[in-house]
Design a protein around this motif. Structure first.
Motif, PDB file in Angstrom:
ATOM      1  N   CYS A   1     -82.306  69.055  -6.552  1.00  0.00           N
ATOM      2  CA  CYS A   1     -81.084  69.647  -7.115  1.00  0.00           C
ATOM      3  C   CYS A   1     -80.132  68.532  -7.533  1.00  0.00           C
ATOM      4  CB  CYS A   1     -80.429  70.552  -6.073  1.00  0.00           C
ATOM      5  SG  CYS A   1     -78.779  71.113  -6.540  1.00  0.00           S
ATOM      6  N   PRO A   2     -79.681  68.529  -8.778  1.00  0.00           N
ATOM      7  CA  PRO A   2     -78.788  67.445  -9.215  1.00  0.00           C
ATOM      8  C   PRO A   2     -77.473  67.382  -8.430  1.00  0.00           C
ATOM      9  CG  PRO A   2     -79.274  68.965 -11.035  1.00  0.00           C
ATOM     10  CD  PRO A   2     -80.003  69.461  -9.843  1.00  0.00           C
ATOM     11  N   ILE A   3     -76.945  68.516  -8.019  1.00  0.00           N
ATOM     12  CA  ILE A   3     -75.713  68.503  -7.224  1.00  0.00           C
ATOM     13  C   ILE A   3     -76.026  67.994  -5.818  1.00  0.00           C
ATOM     14  CG2 ILE A   3     -73.888  69.923  -6.201  1.00  0.00           C
ATOM     15  CD1 ILE A   3     -74.192  71.755  -8.698  1.00  0.00           C
ATOM     16  N   GLY A   4     -77.089  68.519  -5.219  1.00  0.00           N
ATOM     17  CA  GLY A   4     -77.475  68.114  -3.875  1.00  0.00           C
ATOM     18  C   GLY A   4     -77.833  66.640  -3.778  1.00  0.00           C
ATOM     19  N   GLN A   5     -78.390  66.086  -4.839  1.00  0.00           N
ATOM     20  CA  GLN A   5     -78.733  64.663  -4.825  1.00  0.00           C
ATOM     21  C   GLN A   5     -77.500  63.807  -4.578  1.00  0.00           C
ATOM     22  OE1 GLN A   5     -80.650  64.146  -8.632  1.00  0.00           O
ATOM     23  NE2 GLN A   5     -82.649  64.731  -7.839  1.00  0.00           N
ATOM     24  N   ARG A   6     -76.343  64.311  -4.966  1.00  0.00           N
ATOM     25  CA  ARG A   6     -75.099  63.559  -4.788  1.00  0.00           C
ATOM     26  C   ARG A   6     -74.348  63.946  -3.528  1.00  0.00           C
ATOM     27  NH1 ARG A   6     -72.118  63.760 -10.493  1.00  0.00           N
ATOM     28  NH2 ARG A   6     -70.604  62.565  -9.299  1.00  0.00           N
ATOM     29  N   THR A   7     -74.705  65.079  -2.910  1.00  0.00           N
ATOM     30  CA  THR A   7     -73.882  65.572  -1.807  1.00  0.00           C
ATOM     31  C   THR A   7     -74.627  65.875  -0.508  1.00  0.00           C
ATOM     32  OG1 THR A   7     -74.120  67.861  -2.579  1.00  0.00           O
ATOM     33  CG2 THR A   7     -72.223  66.623  -3.401  1.00  0.00           C
ATOM     34  N   VAL A   8     -75.934  66.037  -0.557  1.00  0.00           N
ATOM     35  CA  VAL A   8     -76.693  66.433   0.635  1.00  0.00           C
ATOM     36  C   VAL A   8     -77.463  65.228   1.179  1.00  0.00           C
ATOM     37  CG1 VAL A   8     -78.532  67.940   1.498  1.00  0.00           C
ATOM     38  CG2 VAL A   8     -76.908  68.810  -0.196  1.00  0.00           C
ATOM     39  N   PRO A   9     -77.287  64.904   2.469  1.00  0.00           N
ATOM     40  CA  PRO A   9     -78.028  63.767   3.029  1.00  0.00           C
ATOM     41  C   PRO A   9     -79.515  64.098   3.157  1.00  0.00           C
ATOM     42  CG  PRO A   9     -76.760  64.861   4.747  1.00  0.00           C
ATOM     43  CD  PRO A   9     -76.406  65.536   3.451  1.00  0.00           C
ATOM     44  N   ARG A  10     -80.360  63.122   2.894  1.00  0.00           N
ATOM     45  CA  ARG A  10     -81.811  63.299   3.048  1.00  0.00           C
ATOM     46  C   ARG A  10     -82.166  63.287   4.524  1.00  0.00           C
ATOM     47  NH1 ARG A  10     -85.021  59.753  -1.472  1.00  0.00           N
ATOM     48  NH2 ARG A  10     -83.986  60.685  -3.263  1.00  0.00           N
ATOM     49  N   ALA A  11     -82.987  64.245   4.902  1.00  0.00           N
ATOM     50  CA  ALA A  11     -83.425  64.326   6.296  1.00  0.00           C
ATOM     51  C   ALA A  11     -84.917  64.589   6.322  1.00  0.00           C
ATOM     52  CB  ALA A  11     -82.670  65.444   7.013  1.00  0.00           C
ATOM     53  N   GLU A  12     -85.554  64.161   7.371  1.00  0.00           N
ATOM     54  CA  GLU A  12     -86.987  64.367   7.552  1.00  0.00           C
ATOM     55  C   GLU A  12     -87.214  65.232   8.778  1.00  0.00           C
ATOM     56  OE1 GLU A  12     -89.307  63.322   5.415  1.00  0.00           O
ATOM     57  OE2 GLU A  12     -87.764  62.351   4.197  1.00  0.00           O
ATOM     58  N   ALA A  13     -88.384  65.801   8.853  1.00  0.00           N
ATOM     59  CA  ALA A  13     -88.773  66.554  10.050  1.00  0.00           C
ATOM     60  C   ALA A  13     -89.338  65.547  11.042  1.00  0.00           C
ATOM     61  CB  ALA A  13     -89.808  67.623   9.697  1.00  0.00           C
ATOM     62  N   ASN A  14     -88.532  65.151  12.006  1.00  0.00           N
ATOM     63  CA  ASN A  14     -88.948  64.182  13.018  1.00  0.00           C
ATOM     64  C   ASN A  14     -89.068  64.860  14.376  1.00  0.00           C
ATOM     65  OD1 ASN A  14     -89.203  61.610  11.723  1.00  0.00           O
ATOM     66  ND2 ASN A  14     -86.995  61.588  11.441  1.00  0.00           N
ATOM     67  N   GLU A  15     -89.701  64.166  15.289  1.00  0.00           N
ATOM     68  CA  GLU A  15     -89.811  64.668  16.660  1.00  0.00           C
ATOM     69  C   GLU A  15     -88.517  64.344  17.411  1.00  0.00           C
ATOM     70  OE1 GLU A  15     -92.139  66.652  17.957  1.00  0.00           O
ATOM     71  OE2 GLU A  15     -92.968  66.671  15.936  1.00  0.00           O
ATOM     72  N   LEU A  16     -88.315  65.053  18.499  1.00  0.00           N
ATOM     73  CA  LEU A  16     -87.057  64.953  19.248  1.00  0.00           C
ATOM     74  C   LEU A  16     -86.765  63.537  19.737  1.00  0.00           C
ATOM     75  CD1 LEU A  16     -84.608  66.418  20.329  1.00  0.00           C
ATOM     76  CD2 LEU A  16     -85.947  67.049  22.356  1.00  0.00           C
ATOM     77  N   ASP A  17     -87.784  62.816  20.202  1.00  0.00           N
ATOM     78  CA  ASP A  17     -87.530  61.464  20.700  1.00  0.00           C
ATOM     79  C   ASP A  17     -87.032  60.543  19.586  1.00  0.00           C
ATOM     80  OD1 ASP A  17     -90.021  61.463  19.436  1.00  0.00           O
ATOM     81  OD2 ASP A  17     -90.975  60.158  20.926  1.00  0.00           O
ATOM     82  N   ARG A  18     -87.599  60.675  18.404  1.00  0.00           N
ATOM     83  CA  ARG A  18     -87.183  59.856  17.259  1.00  0.00           C
ATOM     84  C   ARG A  18     -85.751  60.198  16.847  1.00  0.00           C
ATOM     85  NH1 ARG A  18     -86.822  55.651  14.532  1.00  0.00           N
ATOM     86  NH2 ARG A  18     -87.111  55.719  12.315  1.00  0.00           N
ATOM     87  N   ILE A  19     -85.441  61.492  16.798  1.00  0.00           N
ATOM     88  CA  ILE A  19     -84.091  61.936  16.438  1.00  0.00           C
ATOM     89  C   ILE A  19     -83.078  61.428  17.458  1.00  0.00           C
ATOM     90  CG2 ILE A  19     -82.590  63.945  16.118  1.00  0.00           C
ATOM     91  CD1 ILE A  19     -85.147  65.478  15.205  1.00  0.00           C
ATOM     92  N   THR A  20     -83.433  61.496  18.738  1.00  0.00           N
ATOM     93  CA  THR A  20     -82.529  61.052  19.806  1.00  0.00           C
ATOM     94  C   THR A  20     -82.212  59.569  19.677  1.00  0.00           C
ATOM     95  OG1 THR A  20     -83.383  62.765  21.280  1.00  0.00           O
ATOM     96  CG2 THR A  20     -82.243  60.904  22.308  1.00  0.00           C
ATOM     97  N   VAL A  21     -83.230  58.752  19.449  1.00  0.00           N
ATOM     98  CA  VAL A  21     -83.016  57.306  19.301  1.00  0.00           C
ATOM     99  C   VAL A  21     -82.122  57.023  18.096  1.00  0.00           C
ATOM    100  CG1 VAL A  21     -84.170  55.116  18.765  1.00  0.00           C
ATOM    101  CG2 VAL A  21     -85.130  56.639  20.501  1.00  0.00           C
ATOM    102  N   LYS A  22     -82.410  57.687  16.968  1.00  0.00           N
ATOM    103  CA  LYS A  22     -81.591  57.485  15.769  1.00  0.00           C
ATOM    104  C   LYS A  22     -80.146  57.909  16.018  1.00  0.00           C
ATOM    105  CE  LYS A  22     -83.372  58.635  11.749  1.00  0.00           C
ATOM    106  NZ  LYS A  22     -84.119  59.374  10.691  1.00  0.00           N
ATOM    107  N   CYS A  23     -79.957  59.026  16.708  1.00  0.00           N
ATOM    108  CA  CYS A  23     -78.618  59.531  16.976  1.00  0.00           C
ATOM    109  C   CYS A  23     -77.841  58.580  17.882  1.00  0.00           C
ATOM    110  CB  CYS A  23     -78.698  60.922  17.594  1.00  0.00           C
ATOM    111  SG  CYS A  23     -77.078  61.675  17.847  1.00  0.00           S
ATOM    112  N   LEU A  24     -78.466  58.137  18.956  1.00  0.00           N
ATOM    113  CA  LEU A  24     -77.777  57.223  19.875  1.00  0.00           C
ATOM    114  C   LEU A  24     -77.426  55.912  19.183  1.00  0.00           C
ATOM    115  CD1 LEU A  24     -79.752  57.919  23.163  1.00  0.00           C
ATOM    116  CD2 LEU A  24     -77.450  58.710  22.536  1.00  0.00           C
ATOM    117  N   ASN A  25     -78.321  55.412  18.340  1.00  0.00           N
ATOM    118  CA  ASN A  25     -78.037  54.201  17.562  1.00  0.00           C
ATOM    119  C   ASN A  25     -76.852  54.408  16.629  1.00  0.00           C
ATOM    120  OD1 ASN A  25     -79.471  51.913  18.143  1.00  0.00           O
ATOM    121  ND2 ASN A  25     -81.215  52.447  16.864  1.00  0.00           N
ATOM    122  N   ALA A  26     -76.840  55.558  15.942  1.00  0.00           N
ATOM    123  CA  ALA A  26     -75.755  55.850  15.004  1.00  0.00           C
ATOM    124  C   ALA A  26     -74.425  56.006  15.731  1.00  0.00           C
ATOM    125  CB  ALA A  26     -76.085  57.115  14.208  1.00  0.00           C
ATOM    126  N   LEU A  27     -74.446  56.666  16.877  1.00  0.00           N
ATOM    127  CA  LEU A  27     -73.211  56.824  17.651  1.00  0.00           C
ATOM    128  C   LEU A  27     -72.686  55.474  18.134  1.00  0.00           C
ATOM    129  CD1 LEU A  27     -74.069  60.035  19.695  1.00  0.00           C
ATOM    130  CD2 LEU A  27     -72.372  59.817  17.855  1.00  0.00           C
TER     131      LEU A  27
END
Length: 160
Positions: free
Chosen positions: A80-106
């Motif tokens: 979507c041309p609008i979404g390309q500018r406004t929606v963050p790209r996300a992947e379907a990851n497992e919970l452990d990967r998401i947790t590590v990324k989240c803690l790093n970002a925080l």
């Protein structure tokens, strides 16, 4: 065995249908998937070989029928041309990967609250504050993408 075009073999919509076929045999053929989703078989073929972008309503049907909420983010953030500018790209990851990324970002965003308050103190954004504001924005956008990954994970695992 039917040959699969290289463009189809990496197509997100096709891959989601094949993953759904592991739980529902009807999804292993376009005919069955067409009956399940209500999307015309020929149209589905063009979507899966990449010659046609699906309508948002079709993406909703596929995401629900295939139990693949990641298709929603894929479509909005990359098709979507609008979404390309406004929606963050996300992947379907497992919970452990998401947790590590989240803690790093925080961790990386610590102190941004004080920095943002300092920038906003006078009610204007000066030229020398722009790089700091861009850095804060990058960190917040990274956190937003991780939140989308959490949402995808929750939707995939809710009601299993």
């Amino acid at each position: 065995m039917t040959k699969i075009a290289p463009s189809t073999a990496v197509n997100r919509y096709y891959l989601a249908r094949m993953a759904a076929a592991e739980r529902n045999e009807r999804m292993s053929s376009r005919e069955g998937a067409s009956e399940e989703t209500g999307i015309d078989r020929k149209r589905m073929q063009r979507i899966e070989i990449g010659t046609l972008n699906p309508y948002p309503e079709e993406v909703l049907l596929m995401a629900d029928s295939y139990h693949a909420p990641e298709l929603l983010n894929f479509h909005c953030s990359q098709c979507c041309p609008i979404g390309q500018r406004t929606v963050p790209r996300a992947e379907a990851n497992e919970l452990d990967r998401i947790t590590v990324k989240c803690l790093n970002a925080l961790e990386s965003i610590k102190g941004a609250d004080k920095e943002l308050l300092r920038i906003a103190q006078d009610g204007t954004l000066s030229a020398d504050e722009i790089p700091q504001m861009e850095r804060i924005l990058d960190e917040v956008q990274n956190l937003a993408a991780i939140a989308c990954e959490m949402q995808i994970y929750l939707e995939k695992h809710r009601g299993r």
